[in-house]
Design an enzyme around this catalytic site. Structure first.
Site, PDB file in Angstrom:
ATOM      1  N   CYS A  42       0.822  -1.211   0.000  1.00 27.14           N
ATOM      2  CA  CYS A  42       0.000   0.000   0.000  1.00 27.14           C
ATOM      3  C   CYS A  42       0.857   1.263   0.000  1.00 27.14           C
ATOM      4  CB  CYS A  42      -0.928  -0.011   1.218  1.00 27.14           C
ATOM      5  SG  CYS A  42      -1.843   1.525   1.392  1.00 27.14           S
ATOM      6  N   TYR A 177      -8.564  -3.747 -11.527  1.00 28.54           N
ATOM      7  CA  TYR A 177      -8.320  -2.463 -10.859  1.00 28.54           C
ATOM      8  C   TYR A 177      -7.032  -1.829 -11.393  1.00 28.54           C
ATOM      9  CZ  TYR A 177     -11.248  -3.362  -6.591  1.00 28.54           C
ATOM     10  OH  TYR A 177     -12.238  -3.576  -5.682  1.00 28.54           O
ATOM     11  N   GLU A 181      -6.795   1.477 -13.638  1.00 26.62           N
ATOM     12  CA  GLU A 181      -6.323   2.693 -12.968  1.00 26.62           C
ATOM     13  C   GLU A 181      -5.094   3.258 -13.685  1.00 26.62           C
ATOM     14  OE1 GLU A 181      -7.834   2.070  -8.385  1.00 26.62           O
ATOM     15  OE2 GLU A 181      -5.808   1.588  -8.806  1.00 26.62           O
TER      16      GLU A 181
END
Ligand code: NDP
Length: 477
Positions: A42, A177, A181
C-alpha cells in the site's frame, strides 16, 4: 515453555504493522520482520504512490478547465523526474512514520527475511532463530506475469513508480483495478495508452452499467481500449521480424511507436486479433499472487489453497493453532483497510480474549479510474439473481464539467430490494466517487432503505444529492 516473543509478525505492511502495534499495546512482547521496506504494498508500491499519480495526472484536464473558468494558464509538459523524486521523498517520509510507530510501541524490528522452522520457531535472514507463542503471517502479495514467452520484457505495477523515463507509448494488459487505474493515470500524464482486456468489459464482477460508463469515459479521455483482445506474441522490437507486420498499426493514422533511442528499447506485440504494434513499454496487470513461496509454511503444517494463499478460518487462524494470517496473503479481499480490520480482529481475538470474526460483508471500495468509480454492495446483475429489485439510476453532466465543456458524465445508481426496500447496492461514477461511497457505505451497512435515503434532505448543489432525490425506479427486475 518460555518463548522469545508473545507475537512475531512476518511482514511490515499495513496489516502486519497494525497487528504488531495493537498487540504490543496490550503489553505483549512483539517482534516484526520485514525484508524490504516498512509500509508494504500500500505505502511503497500500491495505493499511496498510485493515488499521488492519479492526482498528478488529473492536472492535464484541469488546465483546460481553468481556462474555461477564466484563468490565463497554459499547458506545460509534465516533468516525470521531478514528480518521481518528490514521490520517493514522500514514500521515504511515510516509511519512517511506520518505523517510528513501531518503535514507539516497543515492537522489535528485524530488517530481514523471516521463514518458519516449526509452529513456534522463526528463522531470520541474519542466521538467528527466534521463538514466539503466536506467529502472524502478513506477507502480502505480488504482481504475476502471465505464462507466455517474452512476458519478462514487460513491467508490472511494482516497476511503474521507478521508471527512469516516462514512456511515450504503453500497452497495458488486463482489465482489473490495476490495469484500468494505470491506463487512466498514464493517459493523463501524456502517454499514448493502449489497453487489452481479454473479456467483454473491464472491471469484471462490478455493476455492468457502471463499468460500461467507466470504459466509455476512459475511451473519451484517450485510452485506446480493446476488449476481447489479448497478447499472443511479445518480443524486443530489435529481434522481431517486421517483414509482414509494420503495415497494421492499432489505430489508423497512428504509426507504430519506437522508443526514443532508436528501436533498441521498443517492444513488439502481436494481439489475438492479428494486429501488431511496437510500444515503448508493456505493463502486465494480470493479477497478484500471495507471497507464500519458500516460507516453510507447508512444512510447519499450514494449509495453502490453489493460488498459494494461506487458508484461514473466520478468526484468521490457520490449521496450525499458533499460526495466523491476515491480508493479501490469505486472498480473501485484497484491500488495505480489510487487512487492517483483520489485524484488529486478530488482536481482539488472541490478545484481548474477545473472539472477533472478520466481517467481509458490504465493503465499500473505490477504483481510481478516470472517471472514478465508487461501489458498495450488490451489482444489479448479482442482486436480481437473488431477489426482485427496483433500480434507481440517473446519469447526467455535472455542473462543473458542463461549464468547462468536458464530456464527462456522472452515474448514480441504487439497487433496492422490492421486498424489504433495503438498498442492496450503491454505485457511483463521478469525480470524488471514492469520497462519496465511503459515506453512502455507512447507510448501506446500517441497512438503510430507499425511504431512509429519501427522508434525507439533499445537499445542494452537489452531485451526491441525486442519491436522495431519485423518485421512481427506472426499471424493476
Ligand atoms: P485483478 O484480479 O483485479 O485483475 C486481473 C486482470 O488481469 C483481469 O482483468 C484478468 O482478466 C486479467 N488477466 C488475468 N490473467 C490474464 C492473462 N493470462 N492474460 C490476460 N489477462 C489476464 O488484479 P489486479 O492486479 O488488477 O489487482 C489485484 C487486486 O488488488 C484487486 O483485486 C484489488 O482487490 C486490489 N487493488 C485494489 C485497488 C483499489 O482498491 N482501488 C487498486 C489496485 C488493486 P479476467 O477478468 O478475465 O480474469
Amino acid at each position: 515453555m518460555a518463548f522469545d516473543y508473545d507475537l512475531f509478525v512476518i511482514g511490515g505492511g499495513s496489516g502486519g504493522v497494525r497487528a504488531a502495534r495493537t498487540a504490543a499495546a496490550t503489553g505483549a512482547k512483539v517482534g516484526l520482520a520485514e525484508e524490504f521496506r516498512m509500509g508494504g504494498t500500500c505505502v511503497i508500491r500500491g495505493c499511496v504512490p498510485k493515488k499521488l499519480m492519479v492526482y498528478a495526472s488529473g492536472y492535464s484536464e484541469m488546465f483546460k478547465d481553468a481556462r474555461a473558468y477564466g484563468w490565463d494558464v497554459t499547458d506545460g509538459p509534465f516533468d516525470w523526474s521531478k514528480f518521481r523524486s518528490h514521490l520517493h521523498r514522500e514514500l521515504d517520509r511515510l516509511e519512517s512514520v511506520y518505523r517510528k510507530l513501531l518503535d514507539g510501541s516497543d515492537v522489535a524490528i528485524f530488517d530481514c527475511r523471516a521463514t518458519l522452522k516449526d509452529p513456534h520457531t522463526i528463522a531470520l535472514g541474519d542466521g538467528r532463530d527466534v521463538t514466539a507463542k503466536h506467529i502472524l503471517i502478513a506477507t502480502g502479495g505480488r504482481p504475476v506475469l502471465p505464462d507466455i514467452q517474452g512476458a519478462e520484457l514487460g513491467i508490472t505495477s511494482n516497476e511503474i513508480f521507478n521508471l527512469e523515463d516516462m514512456p511515450k507509448s504503453i500497452l497495458i494488459i488486463g482489465g482489473g483495478y490495476i490495469a484500468s487505474e494505470f491506463a487512466g493515470i498514464l493517459n493523463g500524464l501524456g502517454v499514448a495508452v493502449t489497453q487489452f482486456y481479454r473479456g467483454a468489459q473491464i472491471l469484471r464482477g462490478f455493476d455492468e452499467e457502471a463499468r460500461g460508463l467507466v470504459a466509455e469515459g476512459m475511451r473519451a479521455k484517450g485510452v485506446d481500449l480493446h476488449l476481447g483482445t489479448n497478447i499472443v506474441d511479445i518480443r524486443a522490437a530489435k529481434d522481431a521480424d517486421f517483414s509482414d507486420s509494420m503495415g497494421t498499426p492499432m489505430e489508423q493514422g497512428k504509426p507504430a511507436t519506437v522508443a526514443s533511442g532508436g528501436g533498441g528499447r521498443g517492444i513488439w506485440v502481436k494481439a489475438t486479433n492479428g494486429i501488431e504494434q511496437v510500444f515503448d513499454q508493456v505493463m502486465f496487470a494480470t493479477g497478484r499472487a500471495p507471497n507464500t513461496e519458500g516460507m516453510g509454511l507447508e512444512a510447519a503444517g499450514v494449509a495453502l489453497g490453489r493460488s498459494g494463499e494461506i487458508i484461514v478460518d473466520t478468526f484468521s487462524q490457520t490449521k496450525v493453532p499458533s499460526i495466523y494470517a491476515i491480508g493479501d496473503v490469505t486472498n480473501r479481499v485484497q484491500l488495505t483497510p480489510v487487512a487492517i480490520r483483520e489485524a484488529m480482529a486478530f488482536v481482539e481475538t488472541v490478545f484481548k480474549g474477545n473472539p472477533t470474526p472478520v466481517d467481509h460483508d458490504l465493503i465499500p471500495s473505490a477504483i481510481f479510474t478516470q472517471p472514478e468509480f465508487g461501489t458498495v454492495g450488490l451489482s444489479e446483475e448479482d442482486a436480481r439473481a437473488m431477489e426482485p429489485v427496483d433500480i434507481y439510476c440517473t446519469s447526467f453532466k455535472p455542473m462543473n464539467h458542463a461549464f468547462s465543456g468536458r464530456s464527462d458524465r456522472v452515474l448514480m445508481k441504487l439497487v433496492v430490494s422490492k421486498a424489504t426496500r433495503k438498498v442492496l447496492g450503491c454505485h457511483i461514477v463521478a469525480d470524488h466517487a471514492g469520497e462519496m461511497i465511503q459515506l453512502a457505505g455507512i447507510a448501506v451497512k446500517m441497512g438503510a432503505t430507499k425511504e431512509d435515503f429519501d427522508r434525507t434532505v439533499a445537499v445542494h448543489p452537489t452531485m451526491a444529492e441525486e442519491l436522495v432525490t431519485m423518485k421512481d425506479p427506472v426499471r424493476s427486475a
